[in-house]
Design a protein around this motif. Structure first.
Motif, short mmCIF file in Angstrom:
data_model
loop_
_atom_site.label_atom_id
_atom_site.label_comp_id
_atom_site.label_asym_id
_atom_site.label_seq_id
_atom_site.Cartn_x
_atom_site.Cartn_y
_atom_site.Cartn_z
N GLY A 87 -1.54 -2.74 50.99
CA GLY A 87 -2.04 -1.39 50.76
C GLY A 87 -3.35 -1.41 50.00
N HIS A 88 -3.54 -0.47 49.09
CA HIS A 88 -4.81 -0.44 48.36
C HIS A 88 -4.96 -1.64 47.43
N HIS A 89 -3.90 -2.39 47.21
CA HIS A 89 -4.00 -3.59 46.37
C HIS A 89 -4.73 -4.73 47.07
N ALA A 90 -4.98 -4.58 48.36
CA ALA A 90 -5.78 -5.60 49.07
C ALA A 90 -7.13 -5.76 48.38
N ARG A 91 -7.64 -4.68 47.84
CA ARG A 91 -8.94 -4.76 47.12
C ARG A 91 -8.84 -5.68 45.91
N ASP A 92 -7.70 -5.65 45.23
CA ASP A 92 -7.51 -6.51 44.06
C ASP A 92 -7.52 -7.99 44.47
N ILE A 93 -6.88 -8.28 45.58
CA ILE A 93 -6.85 -9.67 46.06
C ILE A 93 -8.25 -10.10 46.49
N LYS A 94 -8.97 -9.21 47.15
CA LYS A 94 -10.35 -9.52 47.56
C LYS A 94 -11.23 -9.75 46.34
N GLN A 95 -10.97 -9.02 45.27
CA GLN A 95 -11.73 -9.22 44.02
C GLN A 95 -11.47 -10.61 43.45
N ILE A 121 0.45 -11.82 43.42
CA ILE A 121 1.91 -11.61 43.45
C ILE A 121 2.52 -11.93 42.09
N CYS A 122 2.10 -13.04 41.49
CA CYS A 122 2.62 -13.41 40.17
C CYS A 122 2.33 -12.33 39.13
N ARG A 123 1.17 -11.75 39.21
CA ARG A 123 0.75 -10.76 38.21
C ARG A 123 1.29 -9.37 38.46
N ASN A 124 1.75 -9.09 39.68
CA ASN A 124 2.08 -7.71 40.03
C ASN A 124 3.45 -7.48 40.64
N GLU A 125 4.09 -8.50 41.20
CA GLU A 125 5.34 -8.27 41.92
C GLU A 125 6.55 -8.93 41.27
N MET A 126 6.43 -9.39 40.06
CA MET A 126 7.51 -9.91 39.24
C MET A 126 8.38 -10.99 39.88
N PRO A 127 7.79 -11.99 40.51
CA PRO A 127 8.63 -13.09 40.99
C PRO A 127 9.13 -13.91 39.81
N ILE A 158 0.78 -22.90 40.78
CA ILE A 158 0.13 -21.62 40.48
C ILE A 158 1.03 -20.77 39.60
N MET A 159 2.31 -20.70 39.97
CA MET A 159 3.27 -19.92 39.17
C MET A 159 3.37 -20.47 37.76
N ALA A 160 3.40 -21.78 37.62
CA ALA A 160 3.51 -22.40 36.29
C ALA A 160 2.33 -22.02 35.42
#
Length: 196
Positions: A87-95, A121-127, A158-160
């Motif tokens: 969704g609009h978070h694609a912009r965050d990933i592109k950043q 994903i680590c910062r926003n989707e709580m894995p 990356i997660m670590a």
């Protein structure tokens, strides 16, 4: 949350059909509840629940707008962009990719997922676990189990970094993930296709 199943008053022995239906109930205090249902009809469930609430409370009846209401994050609308699923978070990933262009490269040649996506994903989707990312957030496991296994060490690294975990945590996550993917890597006999 809990999703109780709405069983019929007749034969309760089969649960196959129970999860396909939803039921709207009203308690003696006037509380309107929805029970059962499934994710694929959540908009219909919402409409039925609101219609019941309107009837119970005597509110003004208005047409339901849930079938046209965009979901959170749906503002990003480029149908040709693979990141549109965010969704609009694609912009965050592109950043993230603009800040570090190397983070935009796929982690495996047959899967599209990049380091930038994993960081986001680590910062926003709580894995919490490696499989949360590879099996649930990205679907890498379902798309190609072997490829997901190959990219698992880099995703765990990356997660670590993102979560401040140590090498022992990485090893534990990799071991757990490999136990999971054993169910997806079934040795099947090769099928020979006759030549024309």
């Amino acid at each position: 949350g809990l999703r109780p199943l709405a069983a019929s008053k007749g034969d309760r022995s089969t649960t196959k059909e129970i999860s396909r239906r939803h039921k709207i109930t009203v308690s003696s205090s006037g509380l309107v509840s929805v029970i059962g249902g499934k994710w694929t009809i959540y908009r219909r469930m919402a409409e039925d629940t609101i219609n019941k609430a309107v009837k119970v409370t005597g509110m003004d009846k208005r047409p339901c707008i849930t079938h046209t209401m965009p979901l959170y994050g749906a503002a990003y609308n480029n149908p040709y962009d693979r990141l549109r699923v965010y969704g609009h978070h694609a912009r965050d990933i592109k950043q993230l990719i603009e800040e570090n262009p190397a983070s935009g490269h796929p982690l495996h040649p047959v899967l599209p997922y990049s380091k930038a996506e994993i960081i986001w994903i680590c910062r926003n989707e709580m894995p919490v676990r490696l499989q949360d990312i590879l099996a649930r957030r990205t679907r890498a496991l379902i798309l190609d189990a072997k490829a997901s296994a190959a990219m698992a060490p880099e995703v765990a690294d990356i997660m670590a970094v993102e979560f401040g975990k140590d090498h022992a945590w990485i090893e534990e996550q990799l071991a757990d993930y490999h136990r999971l993917i054993d169910n997806y890597l079934v040795n099947t006999p090769e099928i020979s296709v006759p030549e024309d």
